[in-house]
Design a protein around this motif. Structure first.
Motif, PDB file in Angstrom:
ATOM      1  N   PHE A 198       0.831  -1.201   0.000  1.00  0.00           N
ATOM      2  CA  PHE A 198       0.000   0.000   0.000  1.00  0.00           C
ATOM      3  C   PHE A 198       0.869   1.255   0.000  1.00  0.00           C
ATOM      4  CE2 PHE A 198      -2.069   3.401   2.386  1.00  0.00           C
ATOM      5  CZ  PHE A 198      -3.235   3.576   1.650  1.00  0.00           C
ATOM      6  N   LEU A 199       1.871   1.278   0.887  1.00  0.00           N
ATOM      7  CA  LEU A 199       2.747   2.454   0.979  1.00  0.00           C
ATOM      8  C   LEU A 199       3.550   2.677  -0.307  1.00  0.00           C
ATOM      9  CD1 LEU A 199       4.028   2.064   4.641  1.00  0.00           C
ATOM     10  CD2 LEU A 199       2.415   3.763   3.769  1.00  0.00           C
ATOM     11  N   THR A 205       2.888   1.631  -3.377  1.00  0.00           N
ATOM     12  CA  THR A 205       2.013   2.031  -4.486  1.00  0.00           C
ATOM     13  C   THR A 205       1.566   3.479  -4.327  1.00  0.00           C
ATOM     14  OG1 THR A 205       1.239  -0.254  -4.628  1.00  0.00           O
ATOM     15  CG2 THR A 205      -0.067   1.394  -5.769  1.00  0.00           C
ATOM     16  N   THR A 206       1.260   3.888  -3.102  1.00  0.00           N
ATOM     17  CA  THR A 206       0.849   5.268  -2.854  1.00  0.00           C
ATOM     18  C   THR A 206       1.968   6.243  -3.206  1.00  0.00           C
ATOM     19  OG1 THR A 206      -0.600   4.535  -1.071  1.00  0.00           O
ATOM     20  CG2 THR A 206      -0.043   6.856  -1.112  1.00  0.00           C
ATOM     21  N   VAL A 207       3.169   5.940  -2.766  1.00  0.00           N
ATOM     22  CA  VAL A 207       4.313   6.811  -3.079  1.00  0.00           C
ATOM     23  C   VAL A 207       4.545   6.865  -4.586  1.00  0.00           C
ATOM     24  CG1 VAL A 207       6.823   7.027  -2.839  1.00  0.00           C
ATOM     25  CG2 VAL A 207       5.410   6.565  -0.836  1.00  0.00           C
ATOM     26  N   LEU A 231       2.352   6.498  -6.968  1.00  0.00           N
ATOM     27  CA  LEU A 231       1.294   7.296  -7.591  1.00  0.00           C
ATOM     28  C   LEU A 231       1.488   8.787  -7.332  1.00  0.00           C
ATOM     29  CD1 LEU A 231      -1.886   5.132  -6.926  1.00  0.00           C
ATOM     30  CD2 LEU A 231      -0.737   5.525  -9.098  1.00  0.00           C
ATOM     31  N   VAL A 232       1.921   9.151  -6.141  1.00  0.00           N
ATOM     32  CA  VAL A 232       2.160  10.557  -5.807  1.00  0.00           C
ATOM     33  C   VAL A 232       3.317  11.103  -6.640  1.00  0.00           C
ATOM     34  CG1 VAL A 232       2.942  12.115  -3.973  1.00  0.00           C
ATOM     35  CG2 VAL A 232       1.157  10.432  -3.504  1.00  0.00           C
ATOM     36  N   ILE A 275      -3.383   9.170 -11.461  1.00  0.00           N
ATOM     37  CA  ILE A 275      -4.296   8.328 -10.710  1.00  0.00           C
ATOM     38  C   ILE A 275      -4.849   7.284 -11.678  1.00  0.00           C
ATOM     39  CG2 ILE A 275      -6.413   8.230  -9.330  1.00  0.00           C
ATOM     40  CD1 ILE A 275      -4.442   9.848  -7.878  1.00  0.00           C
ATOM     41  N   VAL A 300      -5.752   2.557  -7.901  1.00  0.00           N
ATOM     42  CA  VAL A 300      -6.690   2.921  -6.833  1.00  0.00           C
ATOM     43  C   VAL A 300      -7.409   1.671  -6.333  1.00  0.00           C
ATOM     44  CG1 VAL A 300      -8.791   4.215  -6.301  1.00  0.00           C
ATOM     45  CG2 VAL A 300      -6.967   5.287  -7.633  1.00  0.00           C
ATOM     46  N   LEU A 310      -5.035  -0.151  -4.143  1.00  0.00           N
ATOM     47  CA  LEU A 310      -4.899   0.480  -2.820  1.00  0.00           C
ATOM     48  C   LEU A 310      -6.084   0.139  -1.914  1.00  0.00           C
ATOM     49  CD1 LEU A 310      -3.535   4.015  -3.768  1.00  0.00           C
ATOM     50  CD2 LEU A 310      -2.271   2.117  -2.743  1.00  0.00           C
TER      51      LEU A 310
END
Length: 189
Positions: free
Chosen positions: A144-145, A147-149, A151-152, A157, A162, A165
């Motif tokens: 999760f972390l 993938t989030t980083v 994407l940021v 997006i 999404v 996540l």
């Protein structure tokens, strides 16, 4: 007067003497029922107890979750090993990564974790089940972390990312729920 010779001593064969064996078992306290209604065949089993008493009371759906996890880990691992471009494209909706090696290494790591998941599916040991669930929860949290980083950093997006996540948050919650449920002490009756 001649001393009378005592009759020769006869050895008693307690293995064949049923009455003697029953008396010995009664003195040892084995062979009969105890307070719980269990019949112990030996003093060792009486002292150590019955392993059924130590069996894990599994929460409802635990084995189904373990099976789903094992299948999911195996499927993604095989996809990452065999089709790294398609896996990357599915998640991030962009052309393939510059190198397939990191994705294949990811697949190898997932395959290793999936083997642990498959073995945990067939065990009744509480500690092994809990460690497997904790491993799952940690993996999903790290994914999760990461993938989030990613994407940021890319400022995109993607629908697949999404969905990934959201599913990872759900999987972390399910794994932690079962982790705590397996670790709970059973209620005394």
């Amino acid at each position: 007067m001649a001393a009378k010779q005592p009759p020769p001593l006869m050895k008693k064969h307690s293995q064949t003497d049923l009455v003697s064996r029953l008396k010995t078992r009664k003195i040892l306290g084995v062979g009969g029922e105890d307070d719980d209604g269990e019949v112990h065949r030996s003093k060792i089993s009486q002292v150590l107890g019955n392993e059924i008493k130590f069996a894990v009371r599994e929460p409802l759906g635990l084995r189904v979750w373990q099976l789903v996890s094992a299948i999911m880990f195996s499927g993604v691992a095989i996809m990452a090993l065999a089709f790294p471009d398609q896996l990357y494209d599915t998640v991030f909706n962009e052309e393939s990564a510059s190198s397939k090696t990191p994705i294949r290494l990811y697949g190898g790591a997932l395959l290793s974790i999936s083997l642990i998941m498959w073995n945990a599916l067939y065990t009744a040991e509480k500690v092994i089940i809990r460690w497997t669930l904790l491993t799952e929860a940690c993996y999903f949290a790290v994914q999760f972390l990461v993938t989030t980083v990613s994407l940021v950093e890319s400022s995109r997006i993607a629908t697949g990312a999404v969905l990934l996540l959201v599913s990872r948050v759900l999987f972390v919650l399910i794994s932690i729920y079962y982790y705590y449920q397996v670790g709970r002490r059973p209620k005394k009756v």
